[in-house]
Design a protein around this motif. Structure first.
Motif, short mmCIF file in Angstrom:
data_model
loop_
_atom_site.label_atom_id
_atom_site.label_comp_id
_atom_site.label_asym_id
_atom_site.label_seq_id
_atom_site.Cartn_x
_atom_site.Cartn_y
_atom_site.Cartn_z
N SER A 196 0.85 -1.20 0.00
CA SER A 196 0.00 0.00 0.00
C SER A 196 0.88 1.24 0.00
O SER A 196 2.04 1.18 0.41
N MET A 197 0.31 2.34 -0.47
CA MET A 197 1.06 3.60 -0.40
C MET A 197 0.08 4.77 -0.54
O MET A 197 -1.07 4.60 -0.97
N THR A 198 0.58 5.94 -0.17
CA THR A 198 -0.19 7.17 -0.31
C THR A 198 0.55 8.13 -1.22
O THR A 198 1.74 8.41 -1.00
N LEU A 199 -0.13 8.62 -2.23
CA LEU A 199 0.40 9.68 -3.08
C LEU A 199 -0.07 11.01 -2.50
O LEU A 199 -1.26 11.21 -2.27
N GLN A 200 0.90 11.90 -2.30
CA GLN A 200 0.58 13.18 -1.67
C GLN A 200 0.34 14.27 -2.72
O GLN A 200 0.98 14.29 -3.77
N CYS A 201 -0.59 15.16 -2.42
CA CYS A 201 -0.88 16.30 -3.30
C CYS A 201 -1.21 17.51 -2.45
O CYS A 201 -2.09 17.42 -1.57
N THR A 202 -0.54 18.61 -2.70
CA THR A 202 -0.78 19.86 -1.97
C THR A 202 -0.87 21.00 -2.98
O THR A 202 -0.07 21.08 -3.91
N GLN A 203 -1.85 21.89 -2.76
CA GLN A 203 -1.94 23.09 -3.62
C GLN A 203 -1.99 24.34 -2.74
O GLN A 203 -2.56 24.32 -1.64
N ASP A 204 -1.39 25.41 -3.26
CA ASP A 204 -1.30 26.66 -2.48
C ASP A 204 -2.08 27.79 -3.13
O ASP A 204 -1.79 28.97 -2.90
N MET A 205 -3.07 27.45 -3.95
CA MET A 205 -3.84 28.46 -4.67
C MET A 205 -5.23 28.67 -4.05
O MET A 205 -6.06 29.38 -4.62
N ASN A 206 -5.50 28.00 -2.94
CA ASN A 206 -6.77 28.12 -2.24
C ASN A 206 -7.95 27.65 -3.10
O ASN A 206 -9.08 28.13 -2.94
N HIS A 207 -7.67 26.73 -4.04
CA HIS A 207 -8.75 26.21 -4.88
C HIS A 207 -9.67 25.31 -4.08
O HIS A 207 -9.23 24.55 -3.21
N ASN A 208 -10.97 25.36 -4.39
CA ASN A 208 -11.89 24.49 -3.68
C ASN A 208 -11.94 23.08 -4.30
O ASN A 208 -12.13 22.09 -3.60
N TYR A 209 -11.77 22.99 -5.63
CA TYR A 209 -11.84 21.71 -6.30
C TYR A 209 -10.45 21.09 -6.41
O TYR A 209 -9.48 21.77 -6.74
N MET A 210 -10.38 19.77 -6.16
CA MET A 210 -9.16 19.02 -6.40
C MET A 210 -9.51 17.69 -7.04
O MET A 210 -10.61 17.14 -6.82
N TYR A 211 -8.60 17.18 -7.86
CA TYR A 211 -8.86 15.99 -8.68
C TYR A 211 -7.66 15.06 -8.65
O TYR A 211 -6.52 15.52 -8.54
N TRP A 212 -7.92 13.77 -8.82
CA TRP A 212 -6.87 12.79 -9.10
C TRP A 212 -7.20 12.10 -10.41
O TRP A 212 -8.31 11.57 -10.61
N TYR A 213 -6.20 12.11 -11.32
CA TYR A 213 -6.32 11.43 -12.61
C TYR A 213 -5.21 10.39 -12.73
O TYR A 213 -4.14 10.53 -12.15
N ARG A 214 -5.46 9.38 -13.56
CA ARG A 214 -4.41 8.50 -13.99
C ARG A 214 -4.30 8.60 -15.51
O ARG A 214 -5.30 8.83 -16.21
N GLN A 215 -3.08 8.47 -16.01
CA GLN A 215 -2.85 8.58 -17.45
C GLN A 215 -2.08 7.36 -17.90
O GLN A 215 -0.95 7.12 -17.50
N ASP A 216 -2.72 6.58 -18.77
CA ASP A 216 -2.10 5.40 -19.36
C ASP A 216 -1.87 5.66 -20.84
O ASP A 216 -2.63 6.40 -21.47
N PRO A 217 -0.84 5.06 -21.42
CA PRO A 217 -0.51 5.30 -22.84
C PRO A 217 -1.71 5.06 -23.74
O PRO A 217 -2.34 4.00 -23.68
N GLY A 218 -2.04 6.04 -24.58
CA GLY A 218 -3.12 5.90 -25.54
C GLY A 218 -4.51 5.95 -24.97
O GLY A 218 -5.49 5.78 -25.70
N MET A 219 -4.64 6.17 -23.65
CA MET A 219 -5.96 6.09 -23.03
C MET A 219 -6.46 7.44 -22.55
O MET A 219 -7.59 7.58 -22.13
#
Lengths: 110, 111
Positions: free
Chosen positions: B18-41
């Motif tokens: 198991s693992m945790t991917l960390q994400c931090t933003q400093d723009m005070n945005h309300n929306y945040m997203y996680w995407y995955r990108q696979d070749p050709g997809m």
């Protein structure tokens, strides 16, 4: 179902040879259409947002246009540094998601 | 101005870890997203959040979990990693009805 299709998949241009990339979309009420540039190993970089048919946006050698069914990204007199993958995404009025196309890989040869 | 910061940049996991991917933003945005990108997809949405304490599933949520305890942070948790989770993961943030800004990505390999 909301859908985005980009063409061509890949495009090779000589430096200075203008062309257009296409993004056709199906969405239940368009909130916005977005163009991004992605360099290898990097995250997508925002270029333009278009909200309504007839709208146009320009930035340097790039110009984006929008109709009710598709968007074009026109590249005028491209340079090698314009080489990248260009991604199109749409957002529907009824949701919070962005739907991305698979991109057009542009190579500009000196 | 850092924008959206993701850590780590690269990771190799063994099947079942198991693992945790960390994400931090400093723009005070309300929306945040996680995407995955696979070749050709193309980019596929895993989870998103419209504000602290609120999360929702995207197109491909199976095998992942998220939490949003603060405006700035939106970690992505992988439980029991599988080879199908080998991908490049991007975190993004925005104001919702406008463009999203992306991090530099985490390249994950599950072996």
């Amino acid at each position: 179902e909301d859908q985005v299709t980009q063409s061509p998949e890949a495009l090779r241009l000589q430096e200075g040879e203008s062309s257009s990339l296409n993004c056709s979309y199906t969405v239940s009420g368009l909130r916005g259409l977005f163009w991004y540039r992605q360099d290898p190993g990097k995250g997508p970089e925002f270029l333009f947002t278009l909200y309504s048919a007839g709208e146009e946006k320009e930035k340097e050698r790039l110009k984006a246009t929008l109709t009710k069914k598709e968007s074009f990204l026109h590249i005028t007199a491209p340079k090698p540094e314009d080489s990248a993958t260009y991604l199109c995404a749409v957002q529907a009025r009824t949701g919070n998601q962005f739907y991305f196309g698979t991109g057009t890989s542009l190579t500009v040869i000196p | 101005n850092a924008g959206v910061t993701q850590t780590p940049k690269f990771r190799i996991l063994k099947i079942g870890q198991s693992m945790t991917l960390q994400c931090t933003q400093d723009m005070n945005h309300n929306y945040m997203y996680w995407y995955r990108q696979d070749p050709g997809m193309g980019l596929k949405l895993i989870y998103y959040s419209v504000g602290a304490g609120i999360t929702d599933k995207g197109e491909v949520p199976n095998g992942y979990n998220v939490s949003r305890s603060t405006t700035e942070d939106f970690p992505l948790r992988l439980e029991l990693a599988a080879p199908s989770q080998t991908s490049v993961y991007f975190c993004a943030s925005g104001w919702g009805a406008s463009e999203a800004f992306f991090g530099q990505g985490t390249r994950l390999t599950v072996v």
